[in-house]
Write an enzyme that holds these catalytic residues in place. Structure first.
Site, PDB file in Angstrom:
ATOM      1  CG  ASP A  26     -14.812  12.339 -36.818  1.00 21.73           C
ATOM      2  OD1 ASP A  26     -15.650  12.341 -37.739  1.00 21.73           O
ATOM      3  OD2 ASP A  26     -15.105  12.527 -35.634  1.00 21.73           O
ATOM      4  CG  ASN A  74     -19.771   4.970 -40.581  1.00 24.03           C
ATOM      5  OD1 ASN A  74     -18.560   4.818 -40.760  1.00 24.03           O
ATOM      6  ND2 ASN A  74     -20.231   5.847 -39.706  1.00 24.03           N
TER       7      ASN A  74
HETATM    8  C1  FPP Z   1     -15.908  10.348 -40.623  1.00 23.98           C
HETATM    9  O1  FPP Z   1     -16.204  11.693 -40.902  1.00 23.98           O
HETATM   10  C2  FPP Z   1     -15.407   9.703 -41.834  1.00 23.98           C
HETATM   11  C3  FPP Z   1     -15.977   8.616 -42.423  1.00 23.98           C
HETATM   12  C4  FPP Z   1     -17.162   7.951 -41.853  1.00 23.98           C
HETATM   13  C5  FPP Z   1     -15.455   8.055 -43.689  1.00 23.98           C
HETATM   14  C6  FPP Z   1     -13.972   8.098 -43.893  1.00 23.98           C
HETATM   15  C7  FPP Z   1     -13.708   7.789 -45.341  1.00 23.98           C
HETATM   16  C8  FPP Z   1     -12.776   8.397 -46.115  1.00 23.98           C
HETATM   17  C9  FPP Z   1     -11.783   9.340 -45.577  1.00 23.98           C
HETATM   18  C10 FPP Z   1     -12.688   8.149 -47.593  1.00 23.98           C
HETATM   19  C11 FPP Z   1     -12.528   6.761 -48.069  1.00 23.98           C
HETATM   20  C12 FPP Z   1     -11.484   5.957 -47.380  1.00 23.98           C
HETATM   21  C13 FPP Z   1     -10.638   5.108 -47.997  1.00 23.98           C
HETATM   22  C14 FPP Z   1      -9.742   4.236 -47.173  1.00 23.98           C
HETATM   23  C15 FPP Z   1     -10.537   5.004 -49.444  1.00 23.98           C
HETATM   24  P1  FPP Z   1     -17.697  12.217 -40.716  1.00 23.98           P
HETATM   25  O2  FPP Z   1     -18.400  12.070 -42.012  1.00 23.98           O
HETATM   26  O3  FPP Z   1     -18.334  11.516 -39.573  1.00 23.98           O
HETATM   27  O4  FPP Z   1     -17.446  13.726 -40.388  1.00 23.98           O
HETATM   28  P2  FPP Z   1     -18.358  14.662 -39.469  1.00 23.98           P
HETATM   29  O5  FPP Z   1     -18.212  14.148 -38.069  1.00 23.98           O
HETATM   30  O6  FPP Z   1     -17.717  15.985 -39.659  1.00 23.98           O
HETATM   31  O7  FPP Z   1     -19.754  14.585 -39.998  1.00 23.98           O
END
Ligand code: FPP
Length: 246
Positions: A26, A74
């Protein structure tokens, strides 16, 4: 990637490593916002961290690593961001699959891949097929995954098998239910890590996390380092896991 490790690695007990680590990756969006960048830059940096942390876990000898890449919720994000995440998954597989395969890593997808767009769906299928006989480490990628949805799926499948006479109602117990989850055959997560300051599990490994140790940190996922992983494990090793006993 080289990185200075400041933890005293002598504090790490290699005999008592967690068998299975889960990570809720996250903070990508906030990482980008802090820099005045669009959110997908944060995801891109987050992907680089995936590559690094998988390597660190492999070197340590962690048997099972589960990364929460995309939840069933998501899809509610703007389509530009959803597309960027799907694209990053494709980039990750195209860039890293051979190396992961050569390192004997088995890739398993937790979640309903039938709802993915064609290209990412085909790529994850290629990755899981190619690595299906590997035995070095299991890398679970939770993709279009939700813990509650997983339990609903398991209940339906169990009902189907009861109707077919494959199992009886009396035979259903905790162990049987585990065999109907995406993680069938794998140990429950010993340690679940969530960076970015949020203190919840967000539908991640809902059934499997019953006795997991939780470790939270304010670091945003793109800033997460091998050193943070060591800190989490060292902390985990100080805990007294009682599993309901005394
Ligand atoms: C949450 O951060 C993260 C995600 C929803 C996506 C995670 C994906 C990756 C790290 C890249 C791709 C993964 C692989 C396995 C290739 P957020 O966007 O909710 O962060 P925020 O809370 O700060 O908005």
């Amino acid at each position: 990637m080289t990185e200075k490790i400041s933890n005293n690695l002598n504090d790490l007990d290699y005999e008592r490593l967690p068998t299975h680590i889960g990570i809720i990756m996250d903070g990508n969006g906030r990482w980008a916002k802090k820099r005045g960048l669009p959110r997908h830059f944060g995801h891109q940096e987050g992907m680089k961290k995936v590559v690094h942390i998988v390597e660190v876990c492999k070197e340590l000898g962690i048997g099972n690593l589960t990364l929460y890449a995309f939840s069933t919720e998501n899809w509610k994000r703007p389509s530009l961001e959803v597309d960027a995440l799907m694209n990053l998954l494709v980039v990750f597989i195209r860039k890293e699959l051979d190396r992961l395969n050569n390192n004997n890593v088995k890739i398993i997808i937790l979640g309903d891949t039938s709802q993915l767009p064609d290209i990412p769906r085909n790529e994850v299928e290629r990755a899981t097929n190619l690595t299906s006989n590997n035995s070095g480490m299991i890398l679970n990628i939770a993709l279009n995954y939700g813990g509650r949805q997983e339990i609903v799926m398991a209940v339906k499948d169990i009902f189907t098998d009861v109707n077919k006479g494959i199992i009886t109602i009396e035979e259903i117990d905790d162990k049987v239910i585990l065999e109907y989850l995406y993680t069938k055959g794998q140990p429950d997560p010993d340690l679940i890590i969530r960076p970015s300051g949020e203190l919840r599990l967000s539908n991640f490994l809902t059934y499997q996390s019953a006795y997991s140790e939780l470790w939270f940190s304010d670091v945003l996922w793109p800033d997460f380092t091998g050193d943070d992983l060591y800190s989490a494990i060292i902390d985990y090793q100080k805990r007294n896991r009682r599993f309901g006993g005394i």
